[in-house]
Every structure is written in C-alpha cells, then in structure tokens.
Design an enzyme around this catalytic site. Structure first.
Site, PDB file in Angstrom:
ATOM      1  N   LYS C  79     -59.063  85.340   1.676  1.00  0.00           N
ATOM      2  CA  LYS C  79     -60.016  85.495   0.580  1.00  0.00           C
ATOM      3  C   LYS C  79     -60.815  84.193   0.439  1.00  0.00           C
ATOM      4  O   LYS C  79     -60.236  83.102   0.488  1.00  0.00           O
ATOM      5  CB  LYS C  79     -59.255  85.802  -0.719  1.00  0.00           C
ATOM      6  CG  LYS C  79     -60.152  86.154  -1.901  1.00  0.00           C
ATOM      7  CD  LYS C  79     -59.306  86.475  -3.138  1.00  0.00           C
ATOM      8  CE  LYS C  79     -60.162  86.876  -4.324  1.00  0.00           C
ATOM      9  NZ  LYS C  79     -59.360  87.170  -5.531  1.00  0.00           N
ATOM     10  N   SER C 154     -60.388  91.550  -7.711  1.00  0.00           N
ATOM     11  CA  SER C 154     -61.421  90.792  -7.051  1.00  0.00           C
ATOM     12  C   SER C 154     -61.185  90.571  -5.559  1.00  0.00           C
ATOM     13  O   SER C 154     -62.114  90.211  -4.841  1.00  0.00           O
ATOM     14  CB  SER C 154     -61.560  89.431  -7.728  1.00  0.00           C
ATOM     15  OG  SER C 154     -60.368  88.689  -7.570  1.00  0.00           O
ATOM     16  N   SER C 178     -55.865  91.336  -9.343  1.00  0.00           N
ATOM     17  CA  SER C 178     -56.826  91.253  -8.241  1.00  0.00           C
ATOM     18  C   SER C 178     -56.259  91.447  -6.847  1.00  0.00           C
ATOM     19  O   SER C 178     -57.011  91.551  -5.881  1.00  0.00           O
ATOM     20  CB  SER C 178     -57.565  89.919  -8.291  1.00  0.00           C
ATOM     21  OG  SER C 178     -58.521  89.930  -9.324  1.00  0.00           O
TER      22      SER C 178
END
Ligand SMILES: [Zn+2]
Lengths: 99, 495, 486
Positions: C79, C154, C178
């Site tokens: 990420k 997210s 997330s």
C-alpha cells in the site's frame, strides 16, 4: 452540545488548519461537517462520569531509548524532497518576523 | 515615580545529552554545517515516530528535584500545534496539563555582603523539543529565509517561575543562580551565545498611588539572549509601562498580554505582531508517545546521586574555611570547576583559608590578566597545593611562594611545571627559610658589623634604623623569614 | 498448474522444489499487472526493475543452497502509505506526488529480510481516508468482481491486486476497517493485527492510535505467513509491544477444539443487508458443524463507535497532516502572497476534499472550547467500548460479524453523503478503537455475485487463535478457491 456550523465558523477553522478553501468548499463543509457534528452529538447520551479517557489502543508506559548517537542522513538526503533549497538550507518565502 | 517591578521568568535550557530527545541525531552545536544532524524523525518525515531519550528524562528529573519541585508520579506528552518553518511536524512535542514536575523554588542571594536570601517560586518545569533555526534576509530585499534543522529536537527543559522577582537585578540573580545550579549538576552547559539557555520575561509594574496599588498590563519580552540584556530589557520595560500608564491609564486585564522583543542596539523593547490565532494551540496527548510513571525508588536514586548544590556549598565554605559571605560567594559563583579547584588546593596544603585567599586573589587575577579559564590554568591544584604547603609548613615565605607561582606561570615550556620544579626553584634561588639560627646569627653579626652607624642610631633611640638592617640581612639570606630575622636582630642589638 | 491464483504456500513449495524460479513467478505477476491493471487500477507504481532484481537474487541464493527468508521470492504488493527507500510513496495524494522516502518502513525492512519481492505500490484512499479508494488523487481502483463497483478502502488497491491475481500477497493498513472491509469486498483474506503488534515506523500516519499494518492474501495461510514476517517489537515505535511473536504459519492448520464463537446482538440492526445477514447466519452454521459453540454477547456501546471514531481519527489526522506545509517536502503552491498564504494555498491545493474535510473536523474538535465536548468525550466512550469487548471475550474466543453491512458500493455512490459512507464502518471500527486483532475471510456472494466477508475479532494478541479459527472456516467452505474472472 448541538453545534451548527455556519460559513463564518468554517472560515475560522480553515485559518487554524491552514487550509485555503474556495467559497464552494466552505458552503459544502458547513453542511456536511454540520451533519457529522449533529451525528456525533449522540455521544451525549452516554454517561462517562468517572471514565478515564483512553488515548492509546494498547496502554504501555515508560518506553525509552538509550542516549546513543545514530547516523544522521547526509544533507542531500535531508533536502532531497524539499520544494526549494539552496543545497544547504530549506528555503521559505521571507518570514514576516513578528516585529 | 513610585512603582514596583513584578517579574516572572520562563527559562529554556538545552539538556546536555548526546542525542536529540526523540531520535539518535547528535545535539552538537553545529551552525556552520546546516542540516547535517537530521533524520526522518527530526525532519518530521511522513511515517517517522518519536522515542523518548532516557537520559534527557533523567536529566530533567534531576534538575527539577534540585529546584525543589514536586515530581509527578504520572506524566505524558502533548502536541502543541502551530505553524512555523523551523517546526517540521507542524506541532511541538511538549507537556501541557500533566508536566513531570511542578511547585518548586530556587533560593537566590539578594545581598552578597550580608548573604540575605530570597526564595523564588517555580510554577513548573517540563520537557519539550527545541525547534530548528531560521535565518532571515536582513538586506531588506525580501530574499527567502533559510531553515536549518540541526537543532530541531534538542531536549529542552522549560522552567517557569512565579512572578516573585521584584527588580531587574533580582531577575539577573535568579538567572545566575539557576545557571550555576545547572552547570553544577552538569545538566546543561548554559551557553547563552549558543542558545543553550534562553529566557523570556513576563513583566508588569505595580504603581503605588494614594495608598493604592495599580497594576499595568502584562508584557512578555521574548528571546533575551544574555543576562545583561535581561536586566536592561526589564529596566526599560518597567519604565516604559509606567510612562504608558501615565499616558493611557490602561491597567492589568484591560488588554491581552502583549509580546515584545528586546532590541539590544537601541536598548528598547518593541511590540511584536501577534501571531494569527496563536493562542489556539489545540494541545492533545501525543498518541505516538506513551506516558511515564515514576517510582519512589527511581526518585530516591536521583536524590542519592545528587551533587552538593551551590547554595549548600556556599554555607559549608563559610563554616569550614571561615570565609565571609562575600568570599564564599566569589568562589562558588565562579562555577563548580573553580570551587573544586579551591577545595583540591585546600586538601593538599592543609589550610582552607589560605587556599581560598590564594585562588581568589592570585589565581583569579592571573586568569583574568591572561584570559585563561580555570580548566586551562597552567598551575593546577596538585602543584599549587604543594607551593602553599611549603608556605604553610614555613619552608618558604609567602613572598617566595608568590615568586615561585609567577616563575612557573611564566615558564616558557608549561609542561615543565611540576612539584619537582618547585623545589628546584627553591634550591636555585635559595628560597628555603633558614631554620638554622646559627647561620642566620652569623649573617646578622656581619650586617651589624658593617653598619656601625645604623647600630649607633638605633641605640641612640632611632627605632626606624632597624628597618634597613633587616633589609640588608634579608638580602643576604633570601629564604629567611622576616619575623625571625627581626627577632634575632633585636636580640643582638639588645646585647 | 497456473502461477496466477495459486496460494502463497503452493508457490513457495514449487520454488523450494525448483519447479519454478522467482524470476518466472515475478514475471508472471508483472505480466498480469500489465494485462489487467488498466482495468482494475490497483497499482500506483510497478516496481518492475527492482522486483526482478530481487527475484534474481533470491534465485541465485536458493540455487547456491544458501539460507533464504520465509517469503523468499514471493511478490508482495505494498500500500502506498508505507515508506519505501528510494521508491515513490505518495499516499495517493497530490501533496506527496513526488515524495521519495530516504528510509524504509519497519515492515519493508522485515519483508526485505524475509527475501520477499516488492512488486509495486498500490492505490488507496488519499492518506487512507475513505472506504472506497475513490479519494485517491490519481485513479479510482475497481472491484475485480464487478468493475462498476469499488473494491472498498482505504486499502482497496492492495485488496484488488490480490483479488485480481496481480500479487499473491499485499500489505494494507487498517485505521477503521481499511484492511478488513476491502478484503470482504474483494473476497480475499485480510487481517488487522492487535495495535502494537506490528511497528508503525514508516507508515504514514492517519489516526496514530488506531493505525495498524496487516496482510492481504488469497488464503488464511498466506496471511499467517505474512503476518509472522511483519510482526514483532521495534524500538523505533514507542507503541510497539515487546512480546514474542508465535509462528502463526506453523499452527494455522490446527483446528481449535471447543471454539466459542460469539455474535453481538447489537450487530443485527437496521441497515444490515439481508443477504449479508444470511451469509453470516450460514457461516455460524459452518462453525456449529465444526463443533463450535455459538454464544450471543452484548456490546452495549456499539452504536457509538462511528461517532467516537469520526472524532478521534480526524483529530489525530488534523495534527498528523500538519507537517504537509510545503516547506520540507511535498507540494508547494506556485502562487502565494506570503509565507502563511503559502502554507494555506499549498495545503488547499495538495489535499483532496475528503482529507480536507477530516482535517477541518479534527481541527474543530480539538479547538478551544470544543475539546472537552468532542475529543475528550470520545476518548471516554472509547474506553467503555473497550470494556464491552473485554467482558465479551471472557465468554467467547472470537466474535463473528459481517465485515460491512452492505456489499461493495457503486463508484460514486457516496460522493454526496460522506456520513452514509462513515456509517458503513460500524462492524470494523470497534477493533481499531479497542486495539483488537480482526480478520476478514471470504464468506460467499450475494445473488448479484458480489463478495461478502466474514469478520472475526479476538482479544488483544490472540492473532494465533484468530488465524486458526479463520482457517477452520476456510477449509470447510469453497470460497477460498474462487477467483474473480477478469
Ligand atoms: Zn534526528
């Protein structure tokens, strides 16, 4: 507290947050943040008398490091992401000294 | 003009650690090499996290204990949020509602002659991180300001006093005593030029008028960078406030606290533009740092390992060495190295009073004349102590001691200074006090024989004639003790 | 046997047996990215050259019979909120569009030590603020199961990358769900470890007291392995817990006898999609059939979780994001009148609207006069929420719930109503507030073919139990084997 947000308040908070907002954004935030604030007011239903605030998810204490020098970054690496430098310093527009 | 100046001081002290408060970068003062003592943490790079330096915390607790503060059993770190280019994270890690120490005092001597003392209350002392340094374009051409983050993250102890100080002079005394204490404790070098001790003063005046006390609005004077400037700025500011009050009659509480800066060149204080919304720092507990709980055993250990404080040492010197308040203060106020020097000399020579006199007079004079520090003084206690020991043991005269002292000090090769060299000089110059009265008697007999006129004058009632006879005898017998010479001479003359 | 879609365990054994090299494997994933990512948009940066170099290095050492790490030669997608030395780390924000960290996050160091291959940086909601990966300044990631829908967020890029077979493993971060929510939406496994289990050093902060890094994988074993690699104490994070890390990958296949699975009566509320609820009920039947006991518990403060979260997280965020001022790194505006204006303009331009909204909310909640009513009040209710969980875990081993009340949203569905989006976090937020570990495992599909995730939570530091319970379920169901048809 039943807080409503007007454009004036949004502007004040934007100054504190150092955010330049457009008039459209100010109006939008006044509504949307106002709704959120209304929602979080539900917390007032909860009796929290005597409850110790919980700052950390896992509550540790007394975490220290030894006073031993570790290598620093070379200057070039420290400055590498800066928007403006002279190769030695970070440069910013002249600071309006508080004078 | 009848007013009292009311002063509270906020002192920021850089703690003498190897590394910064939250990262492993060196804290060395290094203004000539900007931005070389930084890392992701003190640059505030995204993703970096702070970890507390144990030594910084220990030094802070030690200092707070020495200024008689209560040490909190639970303390935490908070973020103080404001924007400035020398503050890379957009917040300073500091302590807000639960500082690690509070409610202490520092005793200052307000009269050196009488030793009269006064306790100055301390509101709190807390630990925080220093910011970096901005350099502004002074040419007026509006060039960019430069930011150096070498200093960012240096551990700072903020010590906030009560408004107990009543004159610029007292403020200076407080700072001097605090600095002395901090250097005795070895928690800071307190070098004001390098910014390791910085001071802000909160000042207002109480005007006495018709039996009433009228307080003027509070002013904070920022960034006072020498003790002299603290004194001058406060003196100026108190007078300015009095004059301002005469003009506008404004009293305490009528306006917000004003921030002023001291202009040393013009010796005035100047109003500073108040930062926009600066008052809303939005403090909140730093989620990246965990609290500290303090155990009794830890505190006891701090107390047990504490050195003798300057105030206690002054009192001891007065008693132990029979010094005046003034003399004791002169020694102690020179700093811990100087006081240790005196005590070291005293221990070797066996006469504290002698050691004190000698060091405060001869050593201090030569230090000043020759621009030397006590650490760099060529005659260190092991040698000086031996000179004094010989004086004390009546092996040489005080006068000879001084000659040897100067002789050593003027050595071409300072490395030759040694105890052996003392004895060599005594020998070379015949400075030994002649204990053998037979030899001295012979010299005196000789002198009397050569000076028949003076002898006749003396016997004729002219007392002063003896002086030249002693002088001549001393000239021939360098190491002789003048008192002994005089005694023997009078005895011979009486025969 | 295909490389794409294989589990981490299968890939590792083929590498170990010499049937496959890491260069072959990495190339296959890079090809997959090249073929599919213009439709999915999971990646912001593909680390092609370095990945192949790492792969070649592992192959060389493996051939020379030198010792290699736990993830030797296995691609891991990262990420873009985790700092990678010398590799752009943007947080999907215009603010950090050109930011190149001079250091590695702790988890990246752990991955390098385990000889993993860093295949690329994945898309996300800007600064991890969002639940759909739509707030990214650069691109909108699509759900591989339905390209009109979001992958959740997210960590939507990481979830989508694994679901689309573009990487067997990925790292995400979880501040309010997330990891678990996009895992559920993309039918992959995603775990949020206990707060303090994985060092946050080098993770760009959103809500510091809530943030935690965790694994995505296409099966529970893969997640266990990746969790084992990244977990452990780090002296650079004061909140990192100094406790031994069990070898999760060694125990994950052992079923738990006498497992007590809890359900909270407060979780069955209005707004819970009936198909999602049915999926949960079915999952409970699976556990029952495996010998587990199902127990109802009460979490009385559940309904306040979202309010507490949306005060604490934005408050911390407003402070964490103060550092982006255009001075030391990040975006600086071209036009401004003075220094203060430079700050405000740079920040106004550099941040997207969801980030600005949360900064505004947090600034407000911390400002003079409101602190006690908002931030402090939230911290107190937070403790009550934690106490609810403590009580519940006296009676149960794991708590089961949906990962989200609804299936993945359509792209653009929440843009006019952020509060509605926030309310979707109801099942995941509690674990962040209380610091608990949680996992989401694939639990089936709605009639429309949209993935539904089963979330399990456990008491602090009970990751091992959590992984074993999840693995029991995975082995008893057919969902793990299903791959999105792209
Ligand atoms: Zn540093």
């Amino acid at each position: 507290m039943a807080e409503t947000l007007d454009a004036e308040k949004v502007r004040k908070v934007a100054v504190l947050a150092r955010l330049k907002l457009s008039e459209a954004e100010i109006g939008d935030y006044a509504t949307k943040l106002g709704n959120i604030l209304k929602y979080v007011d539900t917390l007032n239903e909860v009796n929290t008398e005597g409850v110790v605030p919980m700052v950390h998810a896992v509550e540790l204490s007394n975490v220290f490091r030894a006073d031993e020098v570790q290598p620093s970054l070379p200057r070039a690496a420290a400055l590498q992401n800066a928007p403006k430098t002279d190769g030695t310093f970070f440069l910013v527009p002249q600071i309006l000294e508080d004078k | 003009m009848d007013y009292t100046t009311i002063i509270g001081l906020e002192v920021h002290v850089q703690l003498q650690t190897n590394t910064k408060i939250f990262c492993g970068c060196s804290t060395k003062f290094n203004p000539d090499n900007p931005n070389v003592q930084t890392c992701p943490v003190c640059l505030g790079l995204p993703g970096s996290l702070p970890v507390m330096n144990r030594h910084a915390f220990d030094l802070a607790v030690k200092t707070a204990t020495a200024i008689n503060c209560q040490i909190a059993r639970f303390t935490k770190w908070d973020r103080k949020q404001y924007y400035y280019p020398d503050l890379p994270k957009g917040y300073q890690i500091s302590q807000y509602d639960l500082p690690f120490s509070h409610d202490g005092w520092l005793e200052i001597v307000i009269n050196k002659e009488t030793g009269e003392k006064k306790k100055i209350g301390i509101i709190r002392a807390h630990l925080e991180e220093d910011a970096g340094k901005n350099t502004h374009d002074e040419t007026g051409r509006g060039h960019d300001s430069q930011v150096d983050l070498n200093r960012a993250g240096t551990p700072l102890l903020e010590i906030v006093s009560h408004p107990d100080l009543r004159s610029a002079q007292e403020a200076k005394e407080y700072l001097e005593e605090l600095k002395l204490l901090l250097t005795y404790l070895e928690v800071s070098d307190c070098n004001m030029q390098e910014g390791s001790l910085r001071c802000d003063a909160n000042v207002n005046v109480h005007i006495h008028r018709d039996g009433q006390k009228i307080a003027t609005p509070l002013v904070e004077i920022k960034n006072l960078n020498s003790f002299r400037n603290v004194e001058l700025a406060i003196e100026f500011e108190a007078d300015r406030q009095y004059r301002q009050w005469q003009q506008d009659g404004m009293t305490f509480g009528a306006v917000l606290k004003e921030t002023r800066g001291y202009d040393a060149v013009r010796n005035i204080t100047v109003a500073q533009r108040t930062k926009e919304n600066a008052s809303d720092y939005r403090y909140f507990p730093d989620p990246d740092l965990v609290p500290v709980t303090i155990e009794e055993a830890y505190l006891q250990n701090v107390i047990d390992s504490m050195v003798e404080f300057p105030a206690a040492r002054r009192t001891r010197f007065i008693q132990q060495y029979q010094l005046s308040n003034y003399d004791a203060a002169v020694i102690i106020d020179q700093g811990v190295v100087f006081a240790n020097f005196v005590e070291h000399v005293a221990k070797i020579c066996g006469d504290g009073k002698q050691a004190c006199n000698w060091v405060t007079q001869d050593v201090l004079r030569e230090m000043n004349d020759r621009k030397l520090t006590i650490e760099g003084f060529p005659i260190q206690p092991p040698v000086l102590g031996e000179i004094l020991k010989r004086v004390n043991d009546k092996k040489i005269t005080i006068k000879s001691g001084r000659e040897i002292f100067l002789n050593l000090l003027n050595s071409e090769d300072l490395s030759t200074i040694s105890v052996a060299r003392i004895d060599q000089i005594i020998q070379e110059q015949g400075l030994s006090i002649v204990a053998d009265s037979g030899q001295l008697e012979a010299v005196i007999v000789g002198v009397l024989a050569k000076n028949a006129k003076a002898v006749a004058d003396f016997k004729g009632g002219k007392q002063s004639a003896v002086g030249s006879l002693i002088g001549q005898a001393m000239k021939e017998m360098k190491g002789a003790d003048p008192a002994t010479v005089r005694e023997l001479l009078l005895k011979k003359l009486a025969e | 046997m295909s490389i794409i879609g294989a589990t981490t365990g299968e890939l590792l054994s083929r590498l170990e047996r010499g049937e496959l090299t890491s260069v072959e494997l990495t190339t296959a994933y890079l090809d997959r990215i090249a073929q599919q990512d213009d439709r999915v948009s999971a990646f912001l940066t593909v680390n092609t050259a370095e990945a192949l170099q790492q792969a070649a290095d592992v192959d060389r050492r493996r051939q020379a019979k030198q010792p290699v790490g736990l993830l030797a030669g296995i691609p891991v997608a990262i990420k873009d909120v985790l700092c990678t030395k010398g590799l752009k780390t943007t947080c999907a924000s215009r603010m950090l569009a050109n930011f190149i960290p001079p250091y590695d996050a702790h988890v990246i160091t752990q991955l390098r030590n385990a000889d993993a291959v860093l295949i690329g940086k994945t898309n996300m909601d800007e600064f991890a603020m969002g639940s759909t990966t739509e707030t990214s300044a650069f691109k909108i990631t699509r759900n591989p199961w339905d390209l009109d829908r979001t992958p959740g967020g997210s960590s939507g890029g990481s979830a989508a990358a694994v679901a689309a077979g573009m990487s067997p493993l990925a790292l995400g971060t979880d501040t309010g769900g997330s990891i678990r929510q996009p895992a559920g939406f993309c039918s992959v496994v995603g775990m949020k470890p206990t707060y303090g289990r994985v060092s946050r050093f080098g993770m760009v902060a959103y809500g510091s007291s809530l943030d935690q890094i965790g694994p995505f994988a296409n099966d529970v074993n893969g997640a266990a392995l990746l969790a084992q690699v990244i977990a452990g104490h780090d002296g650079r994070d004061s909140t990192s817990v100094n406790a031994p890390v069990p070898a999760y990958s060694q125990t994950v296949n052992q079923p738990l006898a006498g497992l007590r699975v809890g359900i909270a009566k407060e979780h069955f509320v209005e707004g819970l999609n009936p198909e999602v609820e049915q999926t949960l009920r079915t999952a409970l039947q699976v556990y029952k059939s495996l010998g587990a006991e199902i127990k109802e518990v009460s979490l009385p403060h559940t309904s306040y979780g979202v309010a507490v979260y949306y005060l604490i997280a934005p408050s911390e965020a407003s402070s964490n994001l103060a550092r982006y001022d255009g001075v030391h790194y990040g975006h600086r505006a071209e036009q401004f009148s003075n220094m203060i204006d430079m700050y405000a303009t740079s920040r106004g331009e550099g941040f997207g609207s969801e980030v600005k909204r949360r900064i505004m909310l947090g600034t407000y909640a911390l400002s003079a006069g409101y602190y006690d009513a908002y931030y402090l009040k939230a911290l107190k209710v937070r403790r009550l929420i934690r106490q609810d969980y403590d009580k519940a875990f006296e009676q149960i081993d794991v708590l089961a719930s949906p990962a989200s009340p609804n299936p993945p949203s359509k792209v653009g569905e929440y843009s006019a109503n952020p509060l509605a989006m926030y309310l979707e976090d109801i099942y995941t937020i509690g674990a962040n507030l209380a610091g608990l570990p949680g996992i989401s495992v694939p639990a089936g599909f709605t009639e429309a073919g949209l993935p539904v995730g089963l979330q399990l939570l456990a008491a602090p530091f009970e990751e091992e139990k959590l992984l074993r319970a999840a693995r029991m379920y995975e082995l008893a169901t057919k969902w793990q084997g299903q791959r999105a048809a792209l």
